[in-house]
Scaffold this motif. Structure first.
Motif, PDB file in Angstrom:
ATOM      1  N   THR A  70       0.830  -1.208   0.000  1.00 26.39           N
ATOM      2  CA  THR A  70       0.000   0.000   0.000  1.00 26.39           C
ATOM      3  C   THR A  70       0.861   1.253   0.000  1.00 26.39           C
ATOM      4  O   THR A  70       0.525   2.258  -0.630  1.00 26.39           O
ATOM      5  CB  THR A  70      -0.926  -0.011   1.230  1.00 26.39           C
ATOM      6  OG1 THR A  70      -1.769  -1.165   1.168  1.00 26.39           O
ATOM      7  CG2 THR A  70      -1.786   1.231   1.281  1.00 26.39           C
ATOM      8  N   VAL A  71       2.002   1.159   0.678  1.00 23.33           N
ATOM      9  CA  VAL A  71       2.909   2.318   0.786  1.00 23.33           C
ATOM     10  C   VAL A  71       3.950   2.323  -0.325  1.00 23.33           C
ATOM     11  O   VAL A  71       4.190   3.358  -0.961  1.00 23.33           O
ATOM     12  CB  VAL A  71       3.602   2.315   2.166  1.00 23.33           C
ATOM     13  CG1 VAL A  71       4.632   3.439   2.249  1.00 23.33           C
ATOM     14  CG2 VAL A  71       2.582   2.436   3.279  1.00 23.33           C
TER      15      VAL A  71
ATOM     16  N   LYS B 246       3.798   2.103  -5.362  1.00 23.23           N
ATOM     17  CA  LYS B 246       3.056   3.313  -5.711  1.00 23.23           C
ATOM     18  C   LYS B 246       2.373   3.212  -7.076  1.00 23.23           C
ATOM     19  O   LYS B 246       1.435   3.959  -7.360  1.00 23.23           O
ATOM     20  CB  LYS B 246       3.990   4.526  -5.657  1.00 23.23           C
ATOM     21  CG  LYS B 246       4.565   4.763  -4.257  1.00 23.23           C
ATOM     22  CD  LYS B 246       5.361   6.039  -4.186  1.00 23.23           C
ATOM     23  CE  LYS B 246       6.039   6.209  -2.838  1.00 23.23           C
ATOM     24  NZ  LYS B 246       5.091   6.207  -1.714  1.00 23.23           N
TER      25      LYS B 246
ATOM     26  N   ASP C 180      -5.403   2.538  -6.646  1.00 26.34           N
ATOM     27  CA  ASP C 180      -6.131   2.427  -5.379  1.00 26.34           C
ATOM     28  C   ASP C 180      -7.093   1.245  -5.371  1.00 26.34           C
ATOM     29  O   ASP C 180      -7.240   0.556  -4.363  1.00 26.34           O
ATOM     30  CB  ASP C 180      -6.899   3.727  -5.094  1.00 26.34           C
ATOM     31  CG  ASP C 180      -5.986   4.865  -4.673  1.00 26.34           C
ATOM     32  OD1 ASP C 180      -4.817   4.598  -4.326  1.00 26.34           O
ATOM     33  OD2 ASP C 180      -6.444   6.020  -4.681  1.00 26.34           O
TER      34      ASP C 180
ATOM     35  N   ASN D 109      -3.225   1.196   6.792  1.00 24.17           N
ATOM     36  CA  ASN D 109      -2.414   1.690   5.680  1.00 24.17           C
ATOM     37  C   ASN D 109      -3.242   1.929   4.422  1.00 24.17           C
ATOM     38  O   ASN D 109      -3.005   2.886   3.689  1.00 24.17           O
ATOM     39  CB  ASN D 109      -1.266   0.723   5.387  1.00 24.17           C
ATOM     40  CG  ASN D 109      -0.046   0.997   6.251  1.00 24.17           C
ATOM     41  OD1 ASN D 109      -0.143   1.724   7.242  1.00 24.17           O
ATOM     42  ND2 ASN D 109       1.081   0.424   5.903  1.00 24.17           N
ATOM     43  N   ILE D 110      -4.195   1.059   4.164  1.00 19.91           N
ATOM     44  CA  ILE D 110      -5.077   1.305   3.018  1.00 19.91           C
ATOM     45  C   ILE D 110      -5.841   2.604   3.225  1.00 19.91           C
ATOM     46  O   ILE D 110      -5.942   3.440   2.319  1.00 19.91           O
ATOM     47  CB  ILE D 110      -6.045   0.117   2.813  1.00 19.91           C
ATOM     48  CG1 ILE D 110      -5.282  -1.122   2.349  1.00 19.91           C
ATOM     49  CG2 ILE D 110      -7.130   0.488   1.786  1.00 19.91           C
ATOM     50  CD1 ILE D 110      -6.126  -2.380   2.262  1.00 19.91           C
TER      51      ILE D 110
ATOM     52  N   CYS E  56      -9.196   5.917  -0.979  1.00 21.70           N
ATOM     53  CA  CYS E  56      -9.084   4.715  -0.146  1.00 21.70           C
ATOM     54  C   CYS E  56      -9.641   4.948   1.258  1.00 21.70           C
ATOM     55  O   CYS E  56     -10.094   4.003   1.919  1.00 21.70           O
ATOM     56  CB  CYS E  56      -7.627   4.281  -0.029  1.00 21.70           C
ATOM     57  SG  CYS E  56      -6.954   3.471  -1.492  1.00 21.70           S
TER      58      CYS E  56
ATOM     59  N   MET F  18      -5.700  -1.973  -4.140  1.00 19.76           N
ATOM     60  CA  MET F  18      -5.527  -2.104  -2.694  1.00 19.76           C
ATOM     61  C   MET F  18      -6.877  -2.230  -1.998  1.00 19.76           C
ATOM     62  O   MET F  18      -7.031  -2.991  -1.035  1.00 19.76           O
ATOM     63  CB  MET F  18      -4.748  -0.912  -2.137  1.00 19.76           C
ATOM     64  CG  MET F  18      -3.387  -0.677  -2.805  1.00 19.76           C
ATOM     65  SD  MET F  18      -2.374  -2.164  -3.085  1.00 19.76           S
ATOM     66  CE  MET F  18      -2.206  -2.801  -1.432  1.00 19.76           C
TER      67      MET F  18
ATOM     68  N   LYS G 253      -5.043   5.187   4.840  1.00 27.24           N
ATOM     69  CA  LYS G 253      -4.176   6.374   4.804  1.00 27.24           C
ATOM     70  C   LYS G 253      -3.583   6.622   3.423  1.00 27.24           C
ATOM     71  O   LYS G 253      -2.917   7.636   3.207  1.00 27.24           O
ATOM     72  CB  LYS G 253      -3.026   6.211   5.812  1.00 27.24           C
ATOM     73  CG  LYS G 253      -3.468   6.210   7.254  1.00 27.24           C
ATOM     74  CD  LYS G 253      -2.295   6.191   8.211  1.00 27.24           C
ATOM     75  CE  LYS G 253      -1.546   4.876   8.185  1.00 27.24           C
ATOM     76  NZ  LYS G 253      -0.438   4.857   9.178  1.00 27.24           N
ATOM     77  N   ARG G 254      -3.835   5.714   2.486  1.00 28.20           N
ATOM     78  CA  ARG G 254      -3.158   5.798   1.190  1.00 28.20           C
ATOM     79  C   ARG G 254      -3.590   7.011   0.372  1.00 28.20           C
ATOM     80  O   ARG G 254      -2.765   7.684  -0.251  1.00 28.20           O
ATOM     81  CB  ARG G 254      -3.410   4.524   0.384  1.00 28.20           C
ATOM     82  CG  ARG G 254      -2.547   4.420  -0.872  1.00 28.20           C
ATOM     83  CD  ARG G 254      -2.779   3.106  -1.573  1.00 28.20           C
ATOM     84  NE  ARG G 254      -1.611   2.727  -2.349  1.00 28.20           N
ATOM     85  CZ  ARG G 254      -1.613   2.539  -3.664  1.00 28.20           C
ATOM     86  NH1 ARG G 254      -2.734   2.713  -4.353  1.00 28.20           N
ATOM     87  NH2 ARG G 254      -0.525   2.176  -4.288  1.00 28.20           N
ATOM     88  N   SER G 255      -4.871   7.277   0.342  1.00 29.68           N
ATOM     89  CA  SER G 255      -5.396   8.363  -0.482  1.00 29.68           C
ATOM     90  C   SER G 255      -6.809   8.696  -0.038  1.00 29.68           C
ATOM     91  O   SER G 255      -7.424   7.959   0.744  1.00 29.68           O
ATOM     92  CB  SER G 255      -5.414   7.954  -1.963  1.00 29.68           C
ATOM     93  OG  SER G 255      -6.360   6.909  -2.158  1.00 29.68           O
TER      94      SER G 255
END
Length: 229
Positions: A142-143, A146, A150, A181-182, A189, A153, A184-186
């Motif tokens: 997820t981090v 790149k 999205d 983490n998912i 997400c 994930m 916080k990805r975007s």
């Protein structure tokens, strides 16, 4: 002993032995790391060794075969993800005995072209550290991956929900880590991950409830919301 790219697995193990540190071994044990075969080499020391010897996939396999904690860490850091095979990854996973080894190897595995297959295989494996590997890989990909869209994930949210009731400590923490983490990805997400976290936080299962509440706490924090604006 000076290590070089031509150093053998035996040379590296001999060097590791000279760095044995009893205080570090005791400290690792306190953090839940299996130290049965450990010399107590720190991560900075290990990274220095990896830079000195460079990647050598066959040598990495030889290092892994020693069964030594520190040699296996060196193996992970110097294996070539382009040469690593599914069978090799699965064999290594079957040897995992510590969250530290798992999380280091997960970074290597997510650099392979077949990492998604490993996630699915490992998630369905009932061994604690193998299943942890699946969710550690999701958290890392997820981090670090790149280039992954999205949606790729977000497709792991059902897998997270399916294993959210696994009460084993190293599994539940990795499931929680993957969910956070998912989220916080975007921005795209965040909503779906938060919805799952809220659903889990209302679960009658104590493990799922803990995973959900902890994820909700982070995903609704001012710091995360500000970063995703």
């Amino acid at each position: 002993m000076t290590l070089t790219p031509s150093s053998s697995a035996e040379d590296i193990v001999a060097h590791l032995k000279t760095l044995r540190n009893e205080d570090n071994i005791a400290g690792m044990s306190r953090f839940g790391i299996d130290t049965t075969t450990a010399y107590g080499i720190t991560n900075p020391q290990m990274k220095t060794i990896a830079r000195q010897v460079k990647r050598d996939h066959q040598r990495a396999l030889d290092l892994w075969a020693t069964g030594l904690r520190d040699a296996r860490m060196a193996a992970i850091l110097t294996a070539d993800p382009k040469q690593l095979t599914k069978d090799e990854a699965r064999r290594w996973a079957g040897d995992f005995n510590s969250w530290e080894i798992v999380d280091t190897a997960a970074d290597l595995f997510t650099q392979t072209s077949f990492w998604r297959d490993l996630v699915n295989d490992f998630a369905e494996d009932d061994r604690e550290f193998v299943r942890r590997t699946a969710f550690s890989m999701i958290a890392g990909a997820t981090v670090h991956n790149k280039q992954e869209p999205d949606d790729s994930m977000l497709a792991y949210l059902p897998l997270i929900e399916r294993h959210a009731e696994d009460p084993r400590n190293f599994v539940r923490k990795a499931v929680n880590w993957a969910l956070r983490n998912i989220g916080k990805r975007s921005r795209s997400c965040h909503g779906p991950a938060l919805s799952l976290a809220e659903k889990l936080s209302a679960s009658s299962d104590p493990t799922a409830r803990w995973i959900g509440k902890d994820a909700v706490r982070e995903l609704t924090s001012e710091k995360i919301l500000a970063r995703l604006k």
